[in-house]
Each structure stands twice: as structure tokens, then as C-alpha cells.
Design a protein around this motif. Sequence first.
Motif, PDB file in Angstrom:
ATOM      1  N   ARG A  55       0.834  -1.199   0.000  1.00 32.39           N
ATOM      2  CA  ARG A  55       0.000   0.000   0.000  1.00 32.39           C
ATOM      3  C   ARG A  55       0.872   1.255   0.000  1.00 32.39           C
ATOM      4  O   ARG A  55       0.589   2.227  -0.699  1.00 32.39           O
ATOM      5  CB  ARG A  55      -0.928  -0.005   1.210  1.00 32.39           C
ATOM      6  CG  ARG A  55      -1.931   1.144   1.181  1.00 32.39           C
ATOM      7  CD  ARG A  55      -2.947   1.071   2.306  1.00 32.39           C
ATOM      8  NE  ARG A  55      -3.851  -0.037   2.090  1.00 32.39           N
ATOM      9  CZ  ARG A  55      -4.002  -1.066   2.938  1.00 32.39           C
ATOM     10  NH1 ARG A  55      -3.346  -1.095   4.072  1.00 32.39           N
ATOM     11  NH2 ARG A  55      -4.841  -2.034   2.665  1.00 32.39           N
ATOM     12  N   LYS A  56       1.967   1.231   0.758  1.00 31.22           N
ATOM     13  CA  LYS A  56       2.879   2.376   0.807  1.00 31.22           C
ATOM     14  C   LYS A  56       3.470   2.652  -0.577  1.00 31.22           C
ATOM     15  O   LYS A  56       3.524   3.802  -1.015  1.00 31.22           O
ATOM     16  CB  LYS A  56       3.993   2.112   1.822  1.00 31.22           C
ATOM     17  CG  LYS A  56       4.943   3.258   2.009  1.00 31.22           C
ATOM     18  CD  LYS A  56       5.970   2.964   3.089  1.00 31.22           C
ATOM     19  CE  LYS A  56       6.929   4.128   3.189  1.00 31.22           C
ATOM     20  NZ  LYS A  56       7.960   3.940   4.172  1.00 31.22           N
ATOM     21  N   LEU A  57       3.895   1.613  -1.283  1.00 27.10           N
ATOM     22  CA  LEU A  57       4.425   1.793  -2.638  1.00 27.10           C
ATOM     23  C   LEU A  57       3.372   2.371  -3.574  1.00 27.10           C
ATOM     24  O   LEU A  57       3.658   3.263  -4.367  1.00 27.10           O
ATOM     25  CB  LEU A  57       4.908   0.453  -3.201  1.00 27.10           C
ATOM     26  CG  LEU A  57       6.340   0.075  -2.905  1.00 27.10           C
ATOM     27  CD1 LEU A  57       6.589  -1.375  -3.281  1.00 27.10           C
ATOM     28  CD2 LEU A  57       7.297   0.984  -3.643  1.00 27.10           C
ATOM     29  N   VAL A  58       2.153   1.860  -3.490  1.00 31.99           N
ATOM     30  CA  VAL A  58       1.064   2.356  -4.339  1.00 31.99           C
ATOM     31  C   VAL A  58       0.805   3.827  -4.060  1.00 31.99           C
ATOM     32  O   VAL A  58       0.636   4.629  -4.980  1.00 31.99           O
ATOM     33  CB  VAL A  58      -0.216   1.514  -4.126  1.00 31.99           C
ATOM     34  CG1 VAL A  58      -1.437   2.198  -4.726  1.00 31.99           C
ATOM     35  CG2 VAL A  58      -0.047   0.121  -4.703  1.00 31.99           C
ATOM     36  N   GLU A  59       0.781   4.200  -2.790  1.00 30.79           N
ATOM     37  CA  GLU A  59       0.437   5.574  -2.396  1.00 30.79           C
ATOM     38  C   GLU A  59       1.572   6.564  -2.601  1.00 30.79           C
ATOM     39  O   GLU A  59       1.323   7.744  -2.827  1.00 30.79           O
ATOM     40  CB  GLU A  59      -0.013   5.593  -0.930  1.00 30.79           C
ATOM     41  CG  GLU A  59      -1.335   4.879  -0.721  1.00 30.79           C
ATOM     42  CD  GLU A  59      -1.717   4.725   0.743  1.00 30.79           C
ATOM     43  OE1 GLU A  59      -0.890   5.036   1.636  1.00 30.79           O
ATOM     44  OE2 GLU A  59      -2.847   4.272   0.997  1.00 30.79           O
ATOM     45  N   GLU A  60       2.822   6.128  -2.514  1.00 31.74           N
ATOM     46  CA  GLU A  60       3.952   7.050  -2.591  1.00 31.74           C
ATOM     47  C   GLU A  60       4.489   7.262  -4.003  1.00 31.74           C
ATOM     48  O   GLU A  60       5.333   8.123  -4.203  1.00 31.74           O
ATOM     49  CB  GLU A  60       5.083   6.572  -1.678  1.00 31.74           C
ATOM     50  CG  GLU A  60       4.738   6.717  -0.206  1.00 31.74           C
ATOM     51  CD  GLU A  60       5.863   6.291   0.709  1.00 31.74           C
ATOM     52  OE1 GLU A  60       6.886   5.746   0.224  1.00 31.74           O
ATOM     53  OE2 GLU A  60       5.718   6.491   1.928  1.00 31.74           O
ATOM     54  N   ASN A  61       4.014   6.498  -4.950  1.00 34.96           N
ATOM     55  CA  ASN A  61       4.491   6.649  -6.325  1.00 34.96           C
ATOM     56  C   ASN A  61       3.384   7.211  -7.200  1.00 34.96           C
ATOM     57  O   ASN A  61       2.205   7.142  -6.853  1.00 34.96           O
ATOM     58  CB  ASN A  61       5.012   5.313  -6.858  1.00 34.96           C
ATOM     59  CG  ASN A  61       6.327   4.954  -6.207  1.00 34.96           C
ATOM     60  OD1 ASN A  61       7.353   5.518  -6.542  1.00 34.96           O
ATOM     61  ND2 ASN A  61       6.293   4.044  -5.246  1.00 34.96           N
ATOM     62  N   GLN A  62       3.778   7.794  -8.324  1.00 36.78           N
ATOM     63  CA  GLN A  62       2.811   8.446  -9.197  1.00 36.78           C
ATOM     64  C   GLN A  62       2.750   7.845 -10.600  1.00 36.78           C
ATOM     65  O   GLN A  62       1.845   8.151 -11.356  1.00 36.78           O
ATOM     66  CB  GLN A  62       3.145   9.933  -9.333  1.00 36.78           C
ATOM     67  CG  GLN A  62       3.055  10.691  -8.035  1.00 36.78           C
ATOM     68  CD  GLN A  62       3.269  12.161  -8.251  1.00 36.78           C
ATOM     69  OE1 GLN A  62       2.614  12.772  -9.082  1.00 36.78           O
ATOM     70  NE2 GLN A  62       4.209  12.730  -7.518  1.00 36.78           N
ATOM     71  N   TYR A  63       3.735   7.023 -10.926  1.00 31.31           N
ATOM     72  CA  TYR A  63       3.786   6.455 -12.275  1.00 31.31           C
ATOM     73  C   TYR A  63       3.841   4.945 -12.197  1.00 31.31           C
ATOM     74  O   TYR A  63       4.490   4.388 -11.321  1.00 31.31           O
ATOM     75  CB  TYR A  63       5.016   6.978 -13.032  1.00 31.31           C
ATOM     76  CG  TYR A  63       4.904   8.446 -13.335  1.00 31.31           C
ATOM     77  CD1 TYR A  63       4.269   8.890 -14.488  1.00 31.31           C
ATOM     78  CD2 TYR A  63       5.415   9.393 -12.450  1.00 31.31           C
ATOM     79  CE1 TYR A  63       4.155  10.249 -14.750  1.00 31.31           C
ATOM     80  CE2 TYR A  63       5.299  10.747 -12.702  1.00 31.31           C
ATOM     81  CZ  TYR A  63       4.667  11.166 -13.863  1.00 31.31           C
ATOM     82  OH  TYR A  63       4.541  12.499 -14.114  1.00 31.31           O
ATOM     83  N   LEU A  64       3.167   4.311 -13.129  1.00 33.21           N
ATOM     84  CA  LEU A  64       3.244   2.869 -13.266  1.00 33.21           C
ATOM     85  C   LEU A  64       3.644   2.539 -14.696  1.00 33.21           C
ATOM     86  O   LEU A  64       3.452   3.348 -15.611  1.00 33.21           O
ATOM     87  CB  LEU A  64       1.937   2.178 -12.883  1.00 33.21           C
ATOM     88  CG  LEU A  64       0.638   2.490 -13.640  1.00 33.21           C
ATOM     89  CD1 LEU A  64       0.545   1.797 -14.996  1.00 33.21           C
ATOM     90  CD2 LEU A  64      -0.541   2.073 -12.783  1.00 33.21           C
ATOM     91  N   THR A  65       4.221   1.378 -14.864  1.00 28.86           N
ATOM     92  CA  THR A  65       4.518   0.877 -16.199  1.00 28.86           C
ATOM     93  C   THR A  65       3.412  -0.098 -16.548  1.00 28.86           C
ATOM     94  O   THR A  65       3.138  -1.046 -15.795  1.00 28.86           O
ATOM     95  CB  THR A  65       5.886   0.179 -16.248  1.00 28.86           C
ATOM     96  OG1 THR A  65       6.882   1.127 -15.855  1.00 28.86           O
ATOM     97  CG2 THR A  65       6.191  -0.322 -17.646  1.00 28.86           C
ATOM     98  N   LEU A  66       2.774   0.160 -17.665  1.00 28.07           N
ATOM     99  CA  LEU A  66       1.646  -0.628 -18.139  1.00 28.07           C
ATOM    100  C   LEU A  66       2.116  -1.459 -19.329  1.00 28.07           C
ATOM    101  O   LEU A  66       2.583  -0.906 -20.326  1.00 28.07           O
ATOM    102  CB  LEU A  66       0.521   0.319 -18.567  1.00 28.07           C
ATOM    103  CG  LEU A  66      -0.747  -0.303 -19.120  1.00 28.07           C
ATOM    104  CD1 LEU A  66      -1.509  -1.009 -18.002  1.00 28.07           C
ATOM    105  CD2 LEU A  66      -1.620   0.777 -19.746  1.00 28.07           C
ATOM    106  N   ALA A  67       2.007  -2.775 -19.222  1.00 29.29           N
ATOM    107  CA  ALA A  67       2.395  -3.669 -20.317  1.00 29.29           C
ATOM    108  C   ALA A  67       1.140  -4.187 -20.996  1.00 29.29           C
ATOM    109  O   ALA A  67       0.261  -4.757 -20.342  1.00 29.29           O
ATOM    110  CB  ALA A  67       3.221  -4.831 -19.778  1.00 29.29           C
ATOM    111  N   THR A  68       1.053  -3.951 -22.306  1.00 29.18           N
ATOM    112  CA  THR A  68      -0.071  -4.422 -23.105  1.00 29.18           C
ATOM    113  C   THR A  68       0.480  -5.227 -24.275  1.00 29.18           C
ATOM    114  O   THR A  68       1.692  -5.259 -24.503  1.00 29.18           O
ATOM    115  CB  THR A  68      -0.899  -3.242 -23.655  1.00 29.18           C
ATOM    116  OG1 THR A  68      -0.069  -2.453 -24.527  1.00 29.18           O
ATOM    117  CG2 THR A  68      -1.451  -2.369 -22.537  1.00 29.18           C
TER     118      THR A  68
END
Length: 173
Positions: A25-38
Motif C-alpha cells: 500500500r505504501k508503494l502504491v500511495e507514494e508513487n505516481q507512475y506505473l509501467t503498463l504492459a499491453t
Amino acid sequence: MCAASAWRSFSCDHPGVNEIVVRARKLVEENQYLTLATSDTSGRPWSSTVWYTAWQRSRSEEMLAVEFIWLSRPEALHSRNLLQRPEVGISIFNSAQPAGTGDGLQFAARAEPVPSALLDEVAEVFSKASLAAGGGAWTRVQVEEPALPRLYLARTESAYLLGNGTRVVIRLP
């Protein structure tokens, strides 16, 4: 409960479920960018980095109830891909961590443009996060067809916390 990691087995002194969920949860809340693989229908992969907000419908200490929301243009390759194949991979990590340290997250999810029935609620969640991060406000009118860009939603199906050479399953609802 003791389990084996896909990378390395660990003993019963490994962090408990609560600690794993808290770290995730801390990682999800403290970061703003994700890498999306499609990928497209032929399986050709594509990865994109998107600014996201996490829609955490529950704050359970036993599991991570999270969906990811981002804004993209429908003609972007990742947007076109997920219409063909909604299965996506997601990674979240703090890229400023020294090599070999820190935690990361991996998710398998299904993604789609936000359905009309959820658009008001999702636009409000996204708008609040955008304003908190110094961005602008967003309303349904700004993200509903024919407007560009559009909101997308990824519903997580499996999740893993990576750290200290291990890959640990995170419980989802």
C-alpha cells in the motif's frame, strides 16, 4: 503461514501478511507512475508509463483492494491494445532506490475504458488525486466520448511484492 517464493524460498520468519500489505500500500500511495504492459492480438508487447491514481475501495490489513486509474488518448498504442486484449501487466517501483534495494510491485489486471456507469465516481477520484499532485481538476464532460483524453481502469487479478530477492504474493479481495 510459510510459503515458497518464485525467486527464493523463505522461512517462517518472513514478514507476515499485514506487513506485506502495508509495504505494498505504501508503494502504491507514494508513487505516481506505473509501467503498463499491453499486447496486440498477435502478442506483440508494448509498455507505457502513465501517471496513475489508486482507487483503494478498502483499507483492509489482510489484503490489498486496489484498482488503477489513468488518463490516456484512445489512439495511443496501449489504449488500442487493451481494447483488443484487456489483460495487462503493471509494475510500480521507486526508480530512485539504490540498485538491489527497495521494494517493487507487479500486478496482473484487466483494463478497460471506464464504463459509463462508473464515470462520475472515477472522474471524481482521479480529479482529487490530480489536484493533490498539482494537476488540474477533471469532470465527466472532460473525459467522456467524444472528449479526449479518456479515463481507463485496471482491476487487479493478482499482485506480488518484490524485495530482498523475493517475490511474495499479496492477497487481493
